[in-house]
Design a protein around this motif. Structure first.
Motif, mmCIF file in Angstrom:
data_model
loop_
_atom_site.group_PDB
_atom_site.id
_atom_site.type_symbol
_atom_site.label_atom_id
_atom_site.label_comp_id
_atom_site.label_asym_id
_atom_site.label_seq_id
_atom_site.Cartn_x
_atom_site.Cartn_y
_atom_site.Cartn_z
ATOM 1 N N GLN A 11 0.837 -1.208 0.000
ATOM 2 C CA GLN A 11 0.000 0.000 0.000
ATOM 3 C C GLN A 11 0.870 1.255 0.000
ATOM 4 N N GLU A 15 1.042 4.191 -2.771
ATOM 5 C CA GLU A 15 0.698 5.556 -2.357
ATOM 6 C C GLU A 15 1.895 6.497 -2.515
ATOM 7 N N TYR A 43 -3.763 -4.825 -5.470
ATOM 8 C CA TYR A 43 -3.737 -3.446 -4.971
ATOM 9 C C TYR A 43 -3.657 -2.431 -6.116
ATOM 10 N N GLN A 47 -6.330 0.466 -6.571
ATOM 11 C CA GLN A 47 -5.876 1.861 -6.677
ATOM 12 C C GLN A 47 -6.461 2.494 -7.940
ATOM 13 N N LEU A 50 -10.213 3.039 -7.607
ATOM 14 C CA LEU A 50 -10.510 4.154 -6.699
ATOM 15 C C LEU A 50 -10.257 5.489 -7.382
ATOM 16 N N ILE B 129 -11.961 7.546 2.947
ATOM 17 C CA ILE B 129 -11.547 7.139 1.590
ATOM 18 C C ILE B 129 -11.792 8.294 0.612
ATOM 19 N N TYR B 133 -8.899 10.048 -1.609
ATOM 20 C CA TYR B 133 -8.828 9.887 -3.061
ATOM 21 C C TYR B 133 -9.512 10.989 -3.856
ATOM 22 N N TYR B 158 -5.027 1.863 6.057
ATOM 23 C CA TYR B 158 -4.463 0.545 5.722
ATOM 24 C C TYR B 158 -5.548 -0.526 5.813
ATOM 25 N N ARG B 161 -8.304 -0.166 3.044
ATOM 26 C CA ARG B 161 -7.849 -0.616 1.717
ATOM 27 C C ARG B 161 -7.716 -2.134 1.667
ATOM 28 N N ARG B 165 -9.805 -4.446 -0.851
ATOM 29 C CA ARG B 165 -9.150 -5.383 -1.764
ATOM 30 C C ARG B 165 -9.770 -6.773 -1.637
#
Lengths: 483, 179
Positions: A11, A15, A43, A47, A50, B129, B133, B158, B161, B165
């Motif tokens: 992550q 990021e 991931y 990402q 998102l 979130i 984002y 953390y 996410r 996932r």
């Protein structure tokens, strides 16, 4: 590495927050463990989803896919000094351009005489406001200066070479170039994005410098702006009046000297002087023992000490691990002429003693060294005579150098010269006057890099007209400033 | 300049359009954590469009587009490298990204699955979130506003996410069973 640690590090990696110290360990895990690789991909997909979900915001603004065809319909290369533009129409859906526009365009622009640019995408029609740019359109300025007028009231002056794309009516992407912007109160929130940073205006007047491979700079002249570094730690910074900041590679901000002379606030009304040479590929290299001798091959990396790349239009980059000098084999500096250079050099990292960049004058392009040079040595100016040349000089303004800057050397007479800095003839400030003890004769112009990469832009010899006399006419005023 | 018939151009645009989401994921997988992914995607689209006459219909558009994207990423990586940024080794990035070109990737399903999974988050989780984002503000600002420490929020991110996932993976597995 246990599963939890792995997930956290993946992550962090995605990021852009991974500690350098754990990169090797994570890479080893990814090489050895197929499950870790699959986890990485999961991931990545998350990402991506998102970020894409941010529909209607910046990301989608970058690629309005339904407009891909329309965007690329028209590539236009136009010299604004000529009424007839070279227009290439490609493919289909040309009708899109003839739709009646009811509102003022999001962005219109006008150019200074002699400006060369390429427009890719929607827009390009002449309107009462100037040439129109639609969202998604890219404007590449090969040379010259462009004034931008947004429907919101924002005004900008962009110096070429530059490359910009209108992402949204309040979001301009400046991939390259030097821009000055004035934002009225009703347009607060206007954003400029560069490869390194996102700037949000909070009611102000500011300038941005962005060049490939150099750190971006923001100079605030009035009001305040909010800065976000797009890399590394992604630090945010509030920049206020009379402050200038550089976007550090680790994602932090560093304060630098404010340089109003980098920016233009008005569109010049005259074209660059005729008789200007733009140097692209006809430099001779120095063959002295101090410098490596090379056969110059355009855009090709040369094994050994240094290489030259002038593939980008009128930009010369000298990558010197030791010393390198190029001297133009034909261009000489005559009385009343000026050799102008934009020094794009910015020392991102240097590890040796006194790296420097210089503008040089030499009486033989194939000879040894230089007769006189202006050198920037760790931000400090030096003037050196060599080859048996003797002379004296007087400083007027040798305050520290902050790249990029524009330098001019003008020949007043056979033995008298002056060096200036400043974005344009009217803004330039004298650095020093030098006098040779005897006439050095014909002097060729050239550039040097010592133990660093130096980038030179807008190289030109200009026949100086009346306006250039400003430099000499107000010597006393300029001399008093910093002497 | 060589031109294609309008219908061929339309087919080509269709290919580019359909492939955007996946192409973007492929680019991210080659340059994780770097913020220029959208710029690279845009550059890739422009190159694809400019080279469209060279593309043979019926051949593998994905492989061709990914090869072009890979070159664009490489150019971008050189810049990142010069600026001293953290980047994966070239060979490892290629190894990680290679399966992302596959026609078994289902990016649209990912987006749908993500919507469902986001709807299962608690309100404070979703806010966090969205803040991370969908705004340019920092975590510190959100921390001040929400009265939590940045460290707490970072740890929460953390967890969220990781949960997203897992949830997306689960939804996709269900879809697969249905097929």
């Amino acid at each position: 590495m246990n599963r939890r640690e792995l997930e956290i590090r993946l992550q962090d990696l995605l990021e852009g927050e991974l500690e350098v110290s754990v990169l090797d360990e994570l890479q080893q895990e990814l090489r050895e463990n197929p499950e870790a690789r699959e986890l990485y991909r999961e991931y990545v997909r998350l990402q991506n989803a998102l970020q894409i979900r941010r529909a209607g915001l910046d990301l989608v603004g970058v690629v309005p896919m339904d407009q891909v065809v329309e965007r690329r319909q028209r590539r236009m290369l136009r010299n604004s000094g000529f009424a007839a533009a070279a227009v290439l129409l490609v493919g289909l859906l040309v009708m899109a351009f003839f739709l009646v526009r009811e509102q003022p365009p999001a962005l219109a622009f006008t150019t200074s005489p002699g400006t060369e640019f390429v427009l890719s995408g929607m827009g390009g029609e002449d309107s009462p406001h100037g040439m129109v740019i639609e969202e998604g359109t890219r404007l590449e300025i090969k040379r010259g200066i462009v004034e931008l007028k947004f429907a919101s009231g924002v005004r900008g002056i962009i110096k070429g070479p530059a490359d910009l794309t209108l992402h949204r009516e309040d979001l301009l992407y400046l991939a390259r170039g030097t821009g000055w912007f004035e934002v009225p109160e009703e347009a607060i929130g206007f954003k400029v994005k560069t490869p390194d940073l996102v700037l949000t205006d909070l009611g102000t007047e500011f300038g941005i410098l962005t060049q490939p491979e150099f750190l971006d700079e923001v100079h605030v002249f009035k009001g305040k702006v909010d800065l976000l570094n797009r890399y590394g730690l992604k630090k945010q910074q509030l920049a206020v009046e009379d402050e200038a900041w550089v976007a550090g590679p680790a994602g932090r901000w560093k304060k630098i000297t404010l340089r109003p002379d980098h920016f233009l606030k008005q569109l010049p009304k005259t074209a660059p002087k005729t008789g200007t040479y733009v140097f692209q590929d006809d430099f001779e290299t120095d063959t002295s023992s101090d410098y490596t001798s090379i056969d110059y091959a355009r855009g090709t990396a040369i094994p050994g000490e240094f290489s030259i790349d002038s593939e980008n239009s009128n930009v010369l980059e000298i990558r010197a691990s030791y010393g390198a000098q190029v001297v133009h084999k034909e261009a000489t500096l005559e009385v009343g002429q000026c050799f102008k250079t934009d020094w794009m050099t910015q020392v991102v990292a240097h590890n040796s003693v006194k790296p420097s960049t210089s503008q040089v004058l030499n009486n033989d392009p194939k000879g040894v060294g230089y007769n006189v040079r202006l050198r920037v040595d760790n931000g400090v100016f030096e003037i050196d005579f060599r080859r048996g040349s003797e002379g004296s000089y007087k400083w007027f303004n040798n305050s520290p150098f902050t790249a990029p800057d524009t330098f001019w050397v003008e020949r007043y007479s056979a033995t008298e010269f002056a060096w200036f800095r400043g974005a344009s003839v009217n803004e330039r400030t004298k650095i020093a006057e030098i006098t040779f003890e005897s006439d050095p004769g014909k002097l060729f112009v050239g550039l040097q890099a010592y133990k660093m990469t130096s980038r030179f832009d807008n190289l030109a010899i200009t026949e100086q007209g009346e306006s250039s006399k400003v430099g000499r006419g107000d010597d006393s005023a300029q001399g008093e400033r910093d002497d | 300049m060589k031109h294609r018939a309008p219908q061929e151009e339309a087919v080509f645009v269709g290919e580019i359009t359909r492939f955007q989401t996946q192409l973007r994921a492929y680019i991210i997988s080659l340059m994780p954590g770097a913020s220029g992914a959208e710029d690279v995607l845009q550059e890739t689209n422009i190159v694809l469009w400019e080279k469209r006459v060279k593309f043979e219909q019926g051949t593998n558009f994905r492989a061709w587009a990914c090869a072009i994207a890979r070159l664009e990423v490489k150019a971008h990586r050189r810049r990142m490298y010069r600026l001293g940024m953290t980047i994966l080794d070239d060979d490892l990035a290629d190894q990680l990204a290679e399966p992302m070109q596959s026609d078994e990737e289902r990016p649209e399903e990912h987006l749908q699955a993500l919507e469902l999974c986001l709807s299962k988050l608690s309100e404070p989780e979703r806010e966090l979130i969205e803040h991370r984002y969908y705004t340019n503000a920092t975590l510190e600002e959100f921390a001040t506003r929400s009265g939590r420490s940045s460290e707490t929020l970072r740890n929460r991110l953390y967890r969220i996410r990781a949960a997203l996932r897992k949830c997306v993976k689960g939804k996709l597995a269900i879809n697969e069973t249905r097929l």
